[in-house]
Design a protein around this motif. Sequence first.
Motif, PDB file in Angstrom:
ATOM      1  N   LEU A 127       0.833  -1.139   0.031  1.00  0.00           N
ATOM      2  CA  LEU A 127      -0.124  -0.100   0.072  1.00  0.00           C
ATOM      3  C   LEU A 127       0.672   1.335  -0.050  1.00  0.00           C
ATOM      4  O   LEU A 127       0.724   2.392  -0.670  1.00  0.00           O
ATOM      5  CB  LEU A 127      -0.935   0.060   1.136  1.00  0.00           C
ATOM      6  N   SER A 148       0.789   3.431  -3.317  1.00  0.00           N
ATOM      7  CA  SER A 148      -0.029   4.638  -3.329  1.00  0.00           C
ATOM      8  C   SER A 148       1.197   6.161  -3.515  1.00  0.00           C
ATOM      9  O   SER A 148       0.740   7.204  -3.492  1.00  0.00           O
ATOM     10  CB  SER A 148      -0.471   4.923  -1.681  1.00  0.00           C
ATOM     11  N   ASN A 172      -2.779   0.311   8.018  1.00  0.00           N
ATOM     12  CA  ASN A 172      -3.142  -0.097   6.695  1.00  0.00           C
ATOM     13  C   ASN A 172      -4.440   0.676   6.236  1.00  0.00           C
ATOM     14  O   ASN A 172      -4.793   1.028   5.369  1.00  0.00           O
ATOM     15  CB  ASN A 172      -3.454  -1.693   6.536  1.00  0.00           C
ATOM     16  N   ILE A 185      -5.158   3.475   3.397  1.00  0.00           N
ATOM     17  CA  ILE A 185      -6.317   3.221   2.007  1.00  0.00           C
ATOM     18  C   ILE A 185      -7.315   4.616   2.286  1.00  0.00           C
ATOM     19  O   ILE A 185      -7.855   5.193   1.382  1.00  0.00           O
ATOM     20  CB  ILE A 185      -7.266   2.117   2.734  1.00  0.00           C
ATOM     21  N   ASN A 239      -5.314   7.418   0.598  1.00  0.00           N
ATOM     22  CA  ASN A 239      -5.359   7.256  -0.778  1.00  0.00           C
ATOM     23  C   ASN A 239      -6.162   6.609  -1.693  1.00  0.00           C
ATOM     24  O   ASN A 239      -5.861   6.280  -2.527  1.00  0.00           O
ATOM     25  CB  ASN A 239      -3.651   6.528  -0.757  1.00  0.00           C
ATOM     26  N   PHE A 240      -7.383   6.491  -1.125  1.00  0.00           N
ATOM     27  CA  PHE A 240      -8.562   5.751  -1.800  1.00  0.00           C
ATOM     28  C   PHE A 240      -8.633   6.159  -3.049  1.00  0.00           C
ATOM     29  O   PHE A 240      -8.844   5.215  -4.145  1.00  0.00           O
ATOM     30  CB  PHE A 240      -9.844   5.528  -1.085  1.00  0.00           C
ATOM     31  N   LEU A 281      -5.185   5.631  -5.293  1.00  0.00           N
ATOM     32  CA  LEU A 281      -4.799   4.097  -5.678  1.00  0.00           C
ATOM     33  C   LEU A 281      -5.777   3.666  -6.910  1.00  0.00           C
ATOM     34  O   LEU A 281      -6.721   3.775  -6.709  1.00  0.00           O
ATOM     35  CB  LEU A 281      -5.098   3.223  -4.688  1.00  0.00           C
ATOM     36  N   SER A 305      -6.056   0.740  -8.414  1.00  0.00           N
ATOM     37  CA  SER A 305      -6.947  -0.627  -7.995  1.00  0.00           C
ATOM     38  C   SER A 305      -6.699  -1.160  -6.361  1.00  0.00           C
ATOM     39  O   SER A 305      -5.554  -1.674  -6.259  1.00  0.00           O
ATOM     40  CB  SER A 305      -6.568  -1.482  -8.902  1.00  0.00           C
ATOM     41  N   VAL A 306      -7.340  -0.609  -5.584  1.00  0.00           N
ATOM     42  CA  VAL A 306      -7.140  -1.428  -4.288  1.00  0.00           C
ATOM     43  C   VAL A 306      -7.021  -2.742  -4.062  1.00  0.00           C
ATOM     44  O   VAL A 306      -6.196  -3.299  -3.227  1.00  0.00           O
ATOM     45  CB  VAL A 306      -8.189  -0.598  -3.019  1.00  0.00           C
ATOM     46  N   ARG A 307      -8.064  -3.204  -4.802  1.00  0.00           N
ATOM     47  CA  ARG A 307      -8.054  -4.672  -4.648  1.00  0.00           C
ATOM     48  C   ARG A 307      -6.847  -5.334  -5.182  1.00  0.00           C
ATOM     49  O   ARG A 307      -6.119  -6.387  -4.592  1.00  0.00           O
ATOM     50  CB  ARG A 307      -9.154  -5.218  -5.496  1.00  0.00           C
ATOM     51  N   THR A 344      -3.725  -4.203  -5.473  1.00  0.00           N
ATOM     52  CA  THR A 344      -2.684  -3.823  -4.475  1.00  0.00           C
ATOM     53  C   THR A 344      -2.774  -4.674  -3.272  1.00  0.00           C
ATOM     54  O   THR A 344      -1.814  -5.199  -2.664  1.00  0.00           O
ATOM     55  CB  THR A 344      -2.705  -2.278  -3.973  1.00  0.00           C
ATOM     56  N   LEU A 345      -3.994  -4.856  -2.569  1.00  0.00           N
ATOM     57  CA  LEU A 345      -4.040  -5.757  -1.477  1.00  0.00           C
ATOM     58  C   LEU A 345      -3.887  -7.181  -1.942  1.00  0.00           C
ATOM     59  O   LEU A 345      -3.140  -7.980  -0.971  1.00  0.00           O
ATOM     60  CB  LEU A 345      -5.683  -5.644  -0.987  1.00  0.00           C
TER      61      LEU A 345
END
Length: 481
Positions: free
Chosen positions: A74, A78, A309, A313, A316-317, A320, A322-324, A326-327
């Motif tokens: 993350l 980010s 974490n 998120i 930087n939601f 980012l 694609s959060v998914r 990255t996670l």
Amino acid sequence: MGLIGILLGLALLMWLAYRGWSILMVAPPAAIIVAVFSGEPLLAHWTQTFMSGAARFVAQWFPLFLLGGLFGKLMGDSGSVSAIAQYLTKKLGASHTMLAVVAASAIVTYGGVSVFVAFFVLAPLAHEMFRATNLPPRLIPAAVGLGAFTFTMSVMPGTPSVNNAIPMPYFGTTTFAAPGLSLIASAIIFVFGMWWLRRAEAAARKAGEGYAGEAGIAPVVNEMVREQAAPAGDFDPAELPHGKRAESGPPFVLAILPIVVVIVTNFLMALVVFPRLDFSFLSEPRWGGITIGAVSGVWSVLVALALANLTVILINFRRLPSVRETLDAGANSAALPMLMIASLVGFGAVVAAVPAFALVRDAVFSVQGGPLVSLALSMNVLAGLTGTASGGMAIVLNAFGADFMRLATEHHIDPELMHRITTMSAGTLDALPHNGTVLLLLQTSGLTHRESYLDMVMTVIVSCIIALVAVLILGSVFGSF
């Protein structure tokens, strides 16, 4: 014959790992060799001894590896790591390029970002900085290494690294063990390392040596280096390019906020909140019959990383892509290193279970100088042989942790001092040429051992040995503080 088997198993493990073979493949046959020469049942040692040791490590440390992998990914995707490095470069100026690289590496890794993520982001930035100030790029690994995997990995009080966490269940400590000694040792490492880098920079300028590399270098991780690096860290290098990175990073204040959250939360949980709560229920058999001291250090780091974490998120939601993804990459990054170190622990469990291990135990505890010296030497040897601080530390503590705690009680040694000697000792000779962290840093920097390793020896090995000797002397004279 049993002792020969132990030496042969360890030699096979070292040689094949150095050749790029996966520890997952190498550790079981190495353990079987130990069992064969000891005349012990092979399948029983594999499924009952080896797997039990490996499973205990996974059960104990999976949450930390998982949250650490997520946090590193993350922070990298980010743009927070880049934002911190760029801010420090701008504020310190071109005349302090070396300091800027060290400081950026130190800040992000002390805040919980994996050293591998730091390498992947900071190596290209360091090349740009060195090119702008006409410094030879061969010094980049020594500068990044000084900041990323010396005092912030094993020495600074509160660092949430796996290396600083592993001793906690054995000694009932927290990541803030022996804070005074930790700060003194960190200062020694930093001052000596910066002195060497300044000296090397001055010599290069006097000789007319400047930047001769290619700007904009793109870090690449090949499969062989991945296999060598994974057991030396807490992040699978193959996941570094996965996920989607932000086009621009956050402002410096927002970029560093998650790191502040890690440090402050870890401190509050370990030293303020948990000591004031009633955890007497942990003594019940269903919870393992333990005390809060056995888990408070680990719990503190887990809470700190979980909140950090969430902070990354939330900040930087929208930034980012694609959060998914990255996670997913962050979670996947935790699996291989954890299983590789667990396999090393399984190998160590088999070694500790054979009759010939009594000879090894006698040799360890017959070293002149007392428990602290025995602890320091055994950690240095295993970390150096296996090429991993965390793996060497886990093997030694699984085999001798209870013995060292007993000796600490008998000799009136503070467990916090034992904790700090453990982490510092494992973080010295682990950086020998075959160490995966060294190999990955050189590769992401586009450099070779021949070009850069001598300067790395001075900043990441010699500096740590000097600090370790200082802490051994101060701890023996004044105790832990």
